[in-house]
Design a protein around this motif. Structure first.
Motif, mmCIF file in Angstrom:
data_model
loop_
_atom_site.group_PDB
_atom_site.id
_atom_site.type_symbol
_atom_site.label_atom_id
_atom_site.label_comp_id
_atom_site.label_asym_id
_atom_site.label_seq_id
_atom_site.Cartn_x
_atom_site.Cartn_y
_atom_site.Cartn_z
ATOM 1 N N ILE A 153 0.855 -1.196 0.000
ATOM 2 C CA ILE A 153 0.000 0.000 0.000
ATOM 3 C C ILE A 153 0.888 1.243 0.000
ATOM 4 C CG2 ILE A 153 -1.791 1.268 1.248
ATOM 5 C CD1 ILE A 153 -2.758 -1.423 2.392
ATOM 6 N N LEU A 158 -6.139 6.514 1.173
ATOM 7 C CA LEU A 158 -7.053 7.507 1.742
ATOM 8 C C LEU A 158 -7.525 7.129 3.143
ATOM 9 C CD1 LEU A 158 -9.362 7.803 -1.425
ATOM 10 C CD2 LEU A 158 -7.466 9.323 -0.818
ATOM 11 N N GLY A 159 -7.204 5.908 3.555
ATOM 12 C CA GLY A 159 -7.630 5.445 4.889
ATOM 13 C C GLY A 159 -9.094 5.060 4.955
ATOM 14 N N CYS A 160 -9.705 4.697 3.826
ATOM 15 C CA CYS A 160 -11.147 4.389 3.817
ATOM 16 C C CYS A 160 -11.475 3.036 4.437
ATOM 17 C CB CYS A 160 -11.679 4.448 2.383
ATOM 18 S SG CYS A 160 -11.036 3.116 1.324
ATOM 19 N N GLU A 162 -11.678 0.094 2.936
ATOM 20 C CA GLU A 162 -12.337 -0.863 2.036
ATOM 21 C C GLU A 162 -11.493 -2.139 1.860
ATOM 22 O OE1 GLU A 162 -15.428 -0.784 0.586
ATOM 23 O OE2 GLU A 162 -15.659 0.866 2.008
ATOM 24 N N CYS A 163 -10.207 -1.992 1.821
ATOM 25 C CA CYS A 163 -9.333 -3.159 1.627
ATOM 26 C C CYS A 163 -9.470 -4.148 2.785
ATOM 27 C CB CYS A 163 -7.880 -2.707 1.470
ATOM 28 S SG CYS A 163 -7.313 -1.611 2.784
ATOM 29 N N PHE A 178 -2.345 2.652 5.284
ATOM 30 C CA PHE A 178 -2.613 1.309 5.803
ATOM 31 C C PHE A 178 -1.447 0.400 5.399
ATOM 32 C CE2 PHE A 178 -7.419 0.819 6.718
ATOM 33 C CZ PHE A 178 -7.489 2.093 7.257
ATOM 34 N N CYS A 195 -9.514 -1.351 -3.866
ATOM 35 C CA CYS A 195 -9.065 -0.007 -3.458
ATOM 36 C C CYS A 195 -9.569 1.081 -4.420
ATOM 37 C CB CYS A 195 -7.539 0.038 -3.404
ATOM 38 S SG CYS A 195 -6.925 1.686 -2.962
ATOM 39 N N PRO A 196 -10.345 2.058 -3.910
ATOM 40 C CA PRO A 196 -10.903 3.098 -4.787
ATOM 41 C C PRO A 196 -9.865 4.128 -5.224
ATOM 42 C CG PRO A 196 -11.508 3.551 -2.511
ATOM 43 C CD PRO A 196 -10.762 2.248 -2.499
ATOM 44 N N ALA A 199 -4.326 2.799 -4.647
ATOM 45 C CA ALA A 199 -3.169 2.988 -3.757
ATOM 46 C C ALA A 199 -2.360 1.711 -3.545
ATOM 47 C CB ALA A 199 -3.659 3.505 -2.403
ATOM 48 N N ILE A 200 -2.906 0.591 -4.031
ATOM 49 C CA ILE A 200 -2.198 -0.683 -3.790
ATOM 50 C C ILE A 200 -1.518 -1.127 -5.077
ATOM 51 C CG2 ILE A 200 -2.486 -3.077 -3.052
ATOM 52 C CD1 ILE A 200 -4.940 -2.196 -1.456
HETATM 53 S S1 SF4 Z 1 -8.847 0.591 0.179
HETATM 54 FE FE1 SF4 Z 1 -7.078 1.747 -0.629
HETATM 55 S S2 SF4 Z 1 -7.418 3.848 0.089
HETATM 56 FE FE2 SF4 Z 1 -8.783 2.541 1.285
HETATM 57 S S3 SF4 Z 1 -7.601 2.069 3.161
HETATM 58 FE FE3 SF4 Z 1 -7.206 0.429 1.698
HETATM 59 S S4 SF4 Z 1 -5.365 1.047 0.621
HETATM 60 FE FE4 SF4 Z 1 -6.132 2.860 1.636
#
Ligand code: SF4
Ligand code: SF4
Length: 203
Positions: A153, A158-160, A162-163, A178, A195-196, A199-200
């Protein structure tokens, strides 16, 4: 887990799958048990007339797979080379001593058709699916660079969260960014797809 324990486990499994690439680029797999283990190398015996031998002499790349009853996978990726003349006799005798069935397959002097290969530089991946969370680690035999695999990552996170929702091993920790606990990651790609923010990245 460590390199020596992996080698010991391979030895205990006994019969291992050896994968090579043939002249046409097709994969070929054989089960091999005529193997002797040292702390810093593996020696194995085959016959000079076999396609397996030809593939090893012309290319040398080999992947060896062991799987234990505890759901542990050990995969060695390296390059094999024929040992020198002195080593041929020494290691062949050692392998025959440790594997008595070979005297039945190659009785008397017929064992002279054999050739001993050595692998002393390799990457060894340990992957245990029998524990929770799963566990993986990679070790080097000899002086080799380990090819990093899996997902990481980046600062675009964005710290959302979702992952984390789709991770089957719950191996993503909160933070900025993250972070994936690499030793517990399946490399399934679920987080990467979800990941929206893109970022990964795949290593
Ligand atoms: S889904 Fe992507 S943006 Fe959201 S916390 Fe995980 S790595 Fe970060
Ligand atoms: S690749 Fe799979 S196991 Fe690894 S962190 Fe992503 S979702 Fe979890």
């Amino acid at each position: 887990m460590d390199l020596q324990t992996c080698l010991k486990k391979m030895e205990l499994v006994g019969v291992l799958a050896f994968a090579t690439v043939d002249k046409s680029g097709a994969p070929q797999i054989r089960n091999i048990s005529a193997i002797h283990y040292e702390q810093d190398a593996l020696y194995f015996f085959t016959a000079r007339g076999k396609n397996f031998c030809e593939e090893l002499l012309s290319d040398g790349r080999v992947q060896i797979l062991a799987y234990t009853k505890y759901k542990e996978m050990i995969r060695l990726s390296g390059k094999a080379y024929p040992v020198d003349d002195e080593g041929q006799v020494k290691w062949r005798e050692k392998i025959f001593e440790e594997q008595p069935y070979l005297a039945n397959v190659y009785p008397g002097d017929t064992k002279n058709i054999g050739i001993v290969f050595c692998i002393d530089k390799a990457e060894i991946e340990y992957f245990n699916l029998g524990v929770n969370p799963i566990f993986r680690e990679t070790y080097s035999l000899g002086d080799v660079t380990i090819n990093q695999k899996g997902y990481v990552i980046t600062e675009k996170c964005l710290g959302c969260g979702e992952c984390r929702k789709v991770c089957p091993q719950s191996c993503i920790d909160e933070g900025s960014p993250f972070k994936i606990r690499q030793n517990n990651c399946l490399h399934c790609g679920g987080c990467y797809e979800k990941c929206p923010a893109g970022a990964i990245i795949k290593k």
